[in-house]
Design a protein around this motif. Structure first.
Motif, PDB file in Angstrom:
ATOM      1  N   GLU A  68      35.088  30.318  34.817  1.00 21.35           N
ATOM      2  CA  GLU A  68      34.613  31.605  34.509  1.00 21.35           C
ATOM      3  C   GLU A  68      33.665  32.442  35.643  1.00 21.35           C
ATOM      4  OE1 GLU A  68      31.283  33.138  31.270  1.00 21.35           O
ATOM      5  OE2 GLU A  68      32.117  30.833  31.277  1.00 21.35           O
ATOM      6  N   GLY A  69      32.868  31.509  36.470  1.00 21.42           N
ATOM      7  CA  GLY A  69      32.217  32.198  37.462  1.00 21.42           C
ATOM      8  C   GLY A  69      33.078  32.585  38.609  1.00 21.42           C
ATOM      9  N   PHE A  70      34.146  31.767  39.043  1.00 20.70           N
ATOM     10  CA  PHE A  70      34.673  32.032  40.307  1.00 20.70           C
ATOM     11  C   PHE A  70      36.289  32.043  39.912  1.00 20.70           C
ATOM     12  CE2 PHE A  70      30.846  29.866  41.797  1.00 20.70           C
ATOM     13  CZ  PHE A  70      30.549  30.611  42.707  1.00 20.70           C
ATOM     14  N   PRO A  71      36.725  33.036  39.319  1.00 23.86           N
ATOM     15  CA  PRO A  71      37.996  33.177  38.839  1.00 23.86           C
ATOM     16  C   PRO A  71      38.698  33.248  40.175  1.00 23.86           C
ATOM     17  CG  PRO A  71      36.889  35.055  38.438  1.00 23.86           C
ATOM     18  CD  PRO A  71      35.829  34.137  38.544  1.00 23.86           C
ATOM     19  N   PRO A  72      40.257  32.726  40.121  1.00 21.73           N
ATOM     20  CA  PRO A  72      41.244  32.890  41.208  1.00 21.73           C
ATOM     21  C   PRO A  72      41.298  34.390  41.396  1.00 21.73           C
ATOM     22  CG  PRO A  72      42.252  32.077  39.629  1.00 21.73           C
ATOM     23  CD  PRO A  72      40.729  32.212  38.835  1.00 21.73           C
ATOM     24  N   PHE A  73      41.847  34.915  42.741  1.00 20.58           N
ATOM     25  CA  PHE A  73      42.184  35.994  43.185  1.00 20.58           C
ATOM     26  C   PHE A  73      43.201  36.651  42.090  1.00 20.58           C
ATOM     27  CE2 PHE A  73      43.723  39.318  45.948  1.00 20.58           C
ATOM     28  CZ  PHE A  73      42.856  39.944  46.397  1.00 20.58           C
ATOM     29  N   THR A  74      44.154  36.013  41.749  1.00 23.78           N
ATOM     30  CA  THR A  74      45.171  36.331  40.872  1.00 23.78           C
ATOM     31  C   THR A  74      44.432  37.051  39.447  1.00 23.78           C
ATOM     32  OG1 THR A  74      45.471  33.914  40.177  1.00 23.78           O
ATOM     33  CG2 THR A  74      47.189  35.146  41.772  1.00 23.78           C
ATOM     34  N   THR A  75      43.687  36.231  38.941  1.00 24.28           N
ATOM     35  CA  THR A  75      42.869  36.536  37.604  1.00 24.28           C
ATOM     36  C   THR A  75      42.464  37.793  37.892  1.00 24.28           C
ATOM     37  OG1 THR A  75      42.673  34.367  37.134  1.00 24.28           O
ATOM     38  CG2 THR A  75      41.368  36.006  35.947  1.00 24.28           C
ATOM     39  N   LEU A  76      41.456  38.003  38.977  1.00 24.05           N
ATOM     40  CA  LEU A  76      40.588  39.288  39.444  1.00 24.05           C
ATOM     41  C   LEU A  76      41.573  40.391  39.604  1.00 24.05           C
ATOM     42  CD1 LEU A  76      37.948  37.857  41.605  1.00 24.05           C
ATOM     43  CD2 LEU A  76      37.803  38.861  39.268  1.00 24.05           C
ATOM     44  N   ALA A  77      42.720  40.056  40.305  1.00 25.18           N
ATOM     45  CA  ALA A  77      43.856  41.187  40.709  1.00 25.18           C
ATOM     46  C   ALA A  77      44.208  41.978  39.467  1.00 25.18           C
ATOM     47  CB  ALA A  77      44.849  40.738  41.542  1.00 25.18           C
ATOM     48  N   ASP A  78      44.332  40.996  38.289  1.00 20.80           N
ATOM     49  CA  ASP A  78      44.873  41.554  37.129  1.00 20.80           C
ATOM     50  C   ASP A  78      43.886  42.526  36.508  1.00 20.80           C
ATOM     51  OD1 ASP A  78      47.175  40.177  37.243  1.00 20.80           O
ATOM     52  OD2 ASP A  78      46.497  38.406  36.077  1.00 20.80           O
ATOM     53  N   LYS A  79      42.633  42.489  36.775  1.00 19.51           N
ATOM     54  CA  LYS A  79      41.652  43.412  36.157  1.00 19.51           C
ATOM     55  C   LYS A  79      41.485  44.657  36.860  1.00 19.51           C
ATOM     56  CE  LYS A  79      38.496  39.540  34.720  1.00 19.51           C
ATOM     57  NZ  LYS A  79      37.349  38.786  34.687  1.00 19.51           N
ATOM     58  N   PHE A  80      42.064  44.854  38.231  1.00 15.21           N
ATOM     59  CA  PHE A  80      41.961  46.038  38.851  1.00 15.21           C
ATOM     60  C   PHE A  80      43.376  46.692  38.917  1.00 15.21           C
ATOM     61  CE2 PHE A  80      38.563  43.461  40.048  1.00 15.21           C
ATOM     62  CZ  PHE A  80      37.592  44.159  40.119  1.00 15.21           C
ATOM     63  N   ASN A  81      43.206  47.913  38.998  1.00 10.02           N
ATOM     64  CA  ASN A  81      44.488  48.667  39.094  1.00 10.02           C
ATOM     65  C   ASN A  81      45.096  48.960  40.652  1.00 10.02           C
ATOM     66  OD1 ASN A  81      46.744  50.466  38.334  1.00 10.02           O
ATOM     67  ND2 ASN A  81      45.334  52.341  38.367  1.00 10.02           N
ATOM     68  N   THR A  82      45.443  47.773  41.045  1.00  5.35           N
ATOM     69  CA  THR A  82      46.301  47.921  42.417  1.00  5.35           C
ATOM     70  C   THR A  82      47.550  46.961  42.141  1.00  5.35           C
ATOM     71  OG1 THR A  82      45.441  45.745  43.256  1.00  5.35           O
ATOM     72  CG2 THR A  82      43.904  47.488  43.340  1.00  5.35           C
ATOM     73  N   ASP A  83      48.405  47.125  43.125  1.00  4.85           N
ATOM     74  CA  ASP A  83      49.669  46.723  43.091  1.00  4.85           C
ATOM     75  C   ASP A  83      49.910  45.417  43.563  1.00  4.85           C
ATOM     76  OD1 ASP A  83      49.741  47.368  45.791  1.00  4.85           O
ATOM     77  OD2 ASP A  83      51.334  48.643  45.842  1.00  4.85           O
ATOM     78  N   LYS A  84      48.708  44.753  44.064  1.00  4.99           N
ATOM     79  CA  LYS A  84      48.378  43.376  44.261  1.00  4.99           C
ATOM     80  C   LYS A  84      48.804  42.309  43.219  1.00  4.99           C
ATOM     81  CE  LYS A  84      45.674  44.090  48.399  1.00  4.99           C
ATOM     82  NZ  LYS A  84      45.918  45.547  48.569  1.00  4.99           N
ATOM     83  N   ASN A  85      48.622  42.951  42.151  1.00 10.79           N
ATOM     84  CA  ASN A  85      48.560  42.137  40.969  1.00 10.79           C
ATOM     85  C   ASN A  85      49.832  41.866  40.073  1.00 10.79           C
ATOM     86  OD1 ASN A  85      49.169  44.243  39.035  1.00 10.79           O
ATOM     87  ND2 ASN A  85      47.133  44.467  38.437  1.00 10.79           N
ATOM     88  N   ARG A  86      50.205  41.422  39.033  1.00  9.45           N
ATOM     89  CA  ARG A  86      51.120  40.937  38.378  1.00  9.45           C
ATOM     90  C   ARG A  86      52.009  41.845  37.472  1.00  9.45           C
ATOM     91  NH1 ARG A  86      49.045  35.058  37.130  1.00  9.45           N
ATOM     92  NH2 ARG A  86      47.372  36.521  36.348  1.00  9.45           N
ATOM     93  N   HIS A  87      51.008  42.819  37.098  1.00  5.13           N
ATOM     94  CA  HIS A  87      51.394  43.705  35.750  1.00  5.13           C
ATOM     95  C   HIS A  87      51.521  45.223  35.954  1.00  5.13           C
ATOM     96  CE1 HIS A  87      50.748  39.736  33.889  1.00  5.13           C
ATOM     97  NE2 HIS A  87      49.610  39.911  33.910  1.00  5.13           N
ATOM     98  N   THR A  88      50.778  45.948  36.908  1.00 12.16           N
ATOM     99  CA  THR A  88      50.789  47.151  36.874  1.00 12.16           C
ATOM    100  C   THR A  88      51.238  47.582  38.557  1.00 12.16           C
ATOM    101  OG1 THR A  88      48.657  47.126  37.786  1.00 12.16           O
ATOM    102  CG2 THR A  88      48.920  47.350  35.663  1.00 12.16           C
ATOM    103  N   GLY A  89      51.633  48.886  38.273  1.00 11.66           N
ATOM    104  CA  GLY A  89      52.060  49.602  39.558  1.00 11.66           C
ATOM    105  C   GLY A  89      53.330  48.926  39.979  1.00 11.66           C
ATOM    106  N   ASN A  90      53.721  48.759  41.426  1.00 12.94           N
ATOM    107  CA  ASN A  90      54.747  47.996  41.849  1.00 12.94           C
ATOM    108  C   ASN A  90      54.913  46.525  41.719  1.00 12.94           C
ATOM    109  OD1 ASN A  90      56.225  50.257  42.646  1.00 12.94           O
ATOM    110  ND2 ASN A  90      55.349  50.102  44.641  1.00 12.94           N
ATOM    111  N   ARG A  91      53.826  46.065  41.052  1.00 11.88           N
ATOM    112  CA  ARG A  91      53.880  44.532  40.732  1.00 11.88           C
ATOM    113  C   ARG A  91      54.220  43.278  41.984  1.00 11.88           C
ATOM    114  NH1 ARG A  91      56.319  47.342  37.220  1.00 11.88           N
ATOM    115  NH2 ARG A  91      58.302  46.132  37.754  1.00 11.88           N
ATOM    116  N   HIS A  92      53.859  43.631  43.287  1.00 12.16           N
ATOM    117  CA  HIS A  92      53.905  43.139  44.287  1.00 12.16           C
ATOM    118  C   HIS A  92      53.511  41.376  44.274  1.00 12.16           C
ATOM    119  CE1 HIS A  92      55.783  46.290  46.541  1.00 12.16           C
ATOM    120  NE2 HIS A  92      54.651  47.211  46.612  1.00 12.16           N
TER     121      HIS A  92
END
Length: 308
Positions: A68-92
């Motif tokens: 909860e206190g130190f979520p992995p980068f993949t979890t945090l990336a899902d909360k932000f609107n960047t294409d570094k994540n798994r769900h939005t944009g180009n989903r790189h």
């Protein structure tokens, strides 16, 4: 300091009496957690009930509930609107790579530069920088330096500093580099124009700013903007593959990137999920680690070649 402690518990080697520090939020503990004498954290007070998790939660609360206190980068990336994540944009899904290579530096990361903060040229009135918020959430003590054609100076604060810069301009790049101490950046991420010329010019000019063992990332290697003349510049992915495999460039290298090869400890290629699924293209992101224990005869930055 107790040198003969063999307890299986983590141990704060600075001073046994500093348990009050664990009741402070993590943002106030940089000097303690990054002290060279701290090799781990003493969890004796974990037997006590932790405060509820919130932005200013006590450090001990985050230690007790690390997911909860130190979520992995993949979890945090899902909360932000960047294409570094798994769900939005180009989903790189580049987040998985950053998590793998940078998680060990999560509390020690001090300075990170990202080139390219806008989500797209059509969004000319962008008033937020999601990727900056992502980096700052993952690295709690890190200052982020942003480089972009858009002026984000209104967002500057103690943890964010921005520069207006055209990647294709050697003058602009050197103006920015002149304000940053050599070898002071832990990470540089190029998510800018994606033009091979711009990528290689930026790599040449900004690589001296990277600290030893630092990482230099270039995203979206498989996309080139219209107008790139590939008879005059080798695509960045191909050029770096040649340096990785042969130690030097075999193709045209007008900006002299291969002159940096001796400073590359390793060159790693990773896939973009989007490009892999869309066009079966491998190696959409490159990660270059800078060699450690180099000798620097002087602090001035040697410039390699000339940019036309």
């Amino acid at each position: 300091m107790h040198d003969q402690v063999f307890s299986p518990m983590f141990f704060n080697s600075i001073d046994w009496t500093e348990t009050d520090r664990f009741e402070k939020p993590i943002t106030e503990l940089a000097d303690y957690l990054n002290d060279d004498r701290v090799f781990a954290i003493h969890l004796w007070t974990a037997r006590n009930e932790a405060a509820p998790h919130e932005k200013s939660a006590a450090f001990i609360a985050q230690l007790i509930s690390p997911l909860e206190g130190f979520p992995p980068f993949t979890t945090l990336a899902d909360k932000f609107n960047t294409d570094k994540n798994r769900h939005t944009g180009n989903r790189h899904c580049y987040a998985r790579i950053y998590d793998r290579l940078l998680s060990a530096r999560r509390l020690s990361m001090r300075r990170l530069m990202e080139i390219g903060l806008c989500r797209g040229l059509a969004e000319r009135n962008q008033t937020e920088t999601p990727s900056v918020a992502l980096w700052q959430s993952y690295f709690p003590f890190c200052q982020v330096i942003g480089v972009d054609l858009t002026d984000f100076s209104s967002l500057n604060n103690e943890r964010f500093r921005s520069f207006v810069c055209d990647q294709s301009s050697v003058e602009d790049l050197r103006r920015v580099a002149a304000t940053i101490e050599a070898r002071s950046l832990d990470v540089i991420v190029d998510d800018g124009s994606h033009a091979s010329y711009d990528e290689q010019l930026t790599l040449r000019e900004f690589f001296p700013l990277l600290a030893e063992d630092g990482w230099y990332f270039i995203e979206d290697l498989d996309w080139q903007p219209p107008g790139e003349d590939l008879t005059k510049i080798t695509p960045t992915k191909a050029l770096l593959r040649e340096i990785k495999e042969c130690g030097t460039a075999r193709s045209v290298d007008p900006l002299g990137v291969s002159a940096l090869a001796g400073q590359f400890a390793e060159i790693l290629f990773f896939d973009s999920h989007y490009e892999l699924d869309r066009a079966q293209l491998l190696g959409g992101l490159v990660a270059i680690r800078k060699r450690a224990n180099q000798s620097y005869p002087h602090d001035s930055v040697a410039r390699i070649g000339k940019a036309s």
